[in-house]
Write a protein that holds these residues in place. Structure first.
Motif, PDB file in Angstrom:
ATOM      1  N   CYS B  38      23.772  54.018 -29.958  1.00 49.43           N
ATOM      2  CA  CYS B  38      24.783  53.290 -29.187  1.00 49.43           C
ATOM      3  C   CYS B  38      25.112  51.983 -29.877  1.00 49.43           C
ATOM      4  O   CYS B  38      24.242  51.349 -30.445  1.00 49.43           O
ATOM      5  CB  CYS B  38      24.255  52.913 -27.802  1.00 49.43           C
ATOM      6  N   PHE B  39      26.361  51.578 -29.779  1.00 50.43           N
ATOM      7  CA  PHE B  39      26.701  50.228 -30.238  1.00 50.43           C
ATOM      8  C   PHE B  39      27.918  49.727 -29.478  1.00 50.43           C
ATOM      9  O   PHE B  39      28.628  50.498 -28.831  1.00 50.43           O
ATOM     10  CB  PHE B  39      26.950  50.204 -31.742  1.00 50.43           C
ATOM     11  N   GLN B  40      28.147  48.443 -29.574  1.00 47.00           N
ATOM     12  CA  GLN B  40      29.245  47.825 -28.858  1.00 47.00           C
ATOM     13  C   GLN B  40      30.564  48.134 -29.552  1.00 47.00           C
ATOM     14  O   GLN B  40      30.669  47.998 -30.762  1.00 47.00           O
ATOM     15  CB  GLN B  40      29.021  46.308 -28.813  1.00 47.00           C
ATOM     16  N   ASP B  41      31.540  48.554 -28.782  1.00 47.21           N
ATOM     17  CA  ASP B  41      32.858  48.798 -29.350  1.00 47.21           C
ATOM     18  C   ASP B  41      33.429  47.488 -29.883  1.00 47.21           C
ATOM     19  O   ASP B  41      33.130  46.420 -29.380  1.00 47.21           O
ATOM     20  CB  ASP B  41      33.786  49.369 -28.278  1.00 47.21           C
ATOM     21  N   GLY B  81      21.729  46.240 -36.913  1.00 48.77           N
ATOM     22  CA  GLY B  81      21.092  45.342 -35.956  1.00 48.77           C
ATOM     23  C   GLY B  81      21.669  45.435 -34.568  1.00 48.77           C
ATOM     24  O   GLY B  81      20.973  45.211 -33.592  1.00 48.77           O
ATOM     25  N   GLY B  82      22.958  45.735 -34.476  1.00 50.09           N
ATOM     26  CA  GLY B  82      23.621  45.717 -33.178  1.00 50.09           C
ATOM     27  C   GLY B  82      23.468  47.003 -32.407  1.00 50.09           C
ATOM     28  O   GLY B  82      23.664  47.015 -31.199  1.00 50.09           O
ATOM     29  N   GLY B  83      23.121  48.063 -33.083  1.00 53.87           N
ATOM     30  CA  GLY B  83      22.987  49.351 -32.404  1.00 53.87           C
ATOM     31  C   GLY B  83      21.686  49.453 -31.635  1.00 53.87           C
ATOM     32  O   GLY B  83      20.782  48.644 -31.827  1.00 53.87           O
ATOM     33  N   VAL B  84      21.602  50.427 -30.793  1.00 51.98           N
ATOM     34  CA  VAL B  84      20.412  50.649 -29.989  1.00 51.98           C
ATOM     35  C   VAL B  84      20.202  52.153 -29.865  1.00 51.98           C
ATOM     36  O   VAL B  84      21.164  52.900 -29.726  1.00 51.98           O
ATOM     37  CB  VAL B  84      20.583  50.011 -28.595  1.00 51.98           C
ATOM     38  N   PHE B  85      18.953  52.582 -29.930  1.00 49.07           N
ATOM     39  CA  PHE B  85      18.660  53.991 -29.704  1.00 49.07           C
ATOM     40  C   PHE B  85      18.358  54.217 -28.228  1.00 49.07           C
ATOM     41  O   PHE B  85      17.697  53.419 -27.588  1.00 49.07           O
ATOM     42  CB  PHE B  85      17.475  54.447 -30.549  1.00 49.07           C
ATOM     43  N   VAL B  86      18.852  55.316 -27.742  1.00 48.76           N
ATOM     44  CA  VAL B  86      18.641  55.682 -26.348  1.00 48.76           C
ATOM     45  C   VAL B  86      18.230  57.131 -26.333  1.00 48.76           C
ATOM     46  O   VAL B  86      18.746  57.926 -27.115  1.00 48.76           O
ATOM     47  CB  VAL B  86      19.947  55.495 -25.550  1.00 48.76           C
ATOM     48  N   LYS B  87      17.280  57.449 -25.500  1.00 51.83           N
ATOM     49  CA  LYS B  87      17.035  58.882 -25.396  1.00 51.83           C
ATOM     50  C   LYS B  87      17.088  59.350 -23.958  1.00 51.83           C
ATOM     51  O   LYS B  87      16.846  58.597 -23.020  1.00 51.83           O
ATOM     52  CB  LYS B  87      15.770  59.303 -26.104  1.00 51.83           C
ATOM     53  N   LEU B  88      17.443  60.596 -23.805  1.00 49.52           N
ATOM     54  CA  LEU B  88      17.641  61.154 -22.483  1.00 49.52           C
ATOM     55  C   LEU B  88      16.324  61.664 -21.920  1.00 49.52           C
ATOM     56  O   LEU B  88      15.481  62.156 -22.664  1.00 49.52           O
ATOM     57  CB  LEU B  88      18.638  62.315 -22.555  1.00 49.52           C
ATOM     58  N   ASP B  89      16.149  61.564 -20.617  1.00 44.90           N
ATOM     59  CA  ASP B  89      14.965  62.150 -20.000  1.00 44.90           C
ATOM     60  C   ASP B  89      15.212  63.656 -19.805  1.00 44.90           C
ATOM     61  O   ASP B  89      16.305  64.142 -20.093  1.00 44.90           O
ATOM     62  CB  ASP B  89      14.612  61.404 -18.713  1.00 44.90           C
TER      63      ASP B  89
END
Lengths: 146, 146
Positions: B38-41, B81-89
């Motif tokens: 994920c990252f900010q548009d 640096g600005g992105g983030v990892f997300v994972k689904l449950d």
DNA sequence: GCTTCTCCCATTGACGCCCATATGGTCCCA
DNA sequence: TGGGACCATATGGGCGTCAATGGGAGAAGC
């Protein structure tokens, strides 16, 4: 995951320690780095951190410059002379020294910012500002990757 | 269906989770993505979400530039640096972190918006407004596709 | 001897995984 | 065509695990 990506902010405790995010520690152990090398970033108020191979990266960058230019000279001064070794305690924390605090403005919290082959330590607000500025620059130049 | 299309709004629960719409999950599993980036548009107050190939695209763009240029440095700050990892449950939900809330204004509900090869998270009202403005802009320029 | 650093252990709070329930839609059959 | 069973998705909550944090005590250096 073998690179430093994403970012996280952790708190400095009463002894001046801060936990390196688990994801970053995983990259370090995979790379077999037991000691870290730190120095001041060339443009941002941030400390760059990585394993010994981080030196290689910046030596490549210096090699890409005219070896007698001011830029190359300054880089060598910062990278070769200005670097500091840091090591993690058994819980994966590092000491936030005055070397780090003075250059970044860090006082109570540290933003860990992934940069691919290394990561950086930022004062959280300064990181937010730098990011906003970078985004603004991208927008104006119309370089949206979509 | 191998692309992210249409939109849906879901509610955030007491633990800060929200279900990714089933249609989007189907695209993700077909692509084999088990972790999301994920990252900010750069333009809208929205978070862009996609599989690892989304990151690859940015890195290809960076690789095409001088790797030590200011532009590449800024890009790395935003992308690495600005992105983030997300994972689904296991039920296909993701955590709505402060990183997402602060940038989008999301508080209780999330609008999932398909964007072809990725999708976005919007605050529902902001999405409605942006859509209306986009429609208005096209009308004024006489570019309505009908 | 005092300060500083390092290692060890305790706490806690967040997150991931599990199962349960609700809700809306679809299909089948009467 | 209407009703009912079935199914899929969305949602709610319990619980265990692990990372982040806090503090104590021994070791090393000034």
């Amino acid at each position: 995951m073998n690179r430093f990506l994403s970012h996280a902010t952790n708190r400095i405790d009463a002894k001046g320690r801060v936990s390196v995010p688990s994801a970053f520690r995983a990259v370090l152990t995979e790379a077999g780095a037991k000691e870290l090398y730190c120095f001041q970033d060339f443009v941002f108020p941030a400390i760059s951190v990585g394993g010994p191979e981080l030196l290689d990266r910046f030596e490549r960058q210096m090699a890409s410059e005219d070896p007698f230019s001011d830029a190359a000279n300054q880089m060598s001064l910062l990278v070769h002379g200005g670097g500091v070794f840091v090591k993690l305690d058994p819980e994966g924390r590092l000491m936030v020294t005055d070397f780090i605090r003075d250059f970044t403005g860090i006082s109570t919290d540290v933003a860990f910012v992934g940069r691919g082959d290394h990561f950086q330590l930022w004062e959280p607000q300064a990181f937010a500002r730098a990011q906003a500025e970078a985004r603004e620059g991208r927008k104006q130049r119309g370089l949206r990757p979509q």
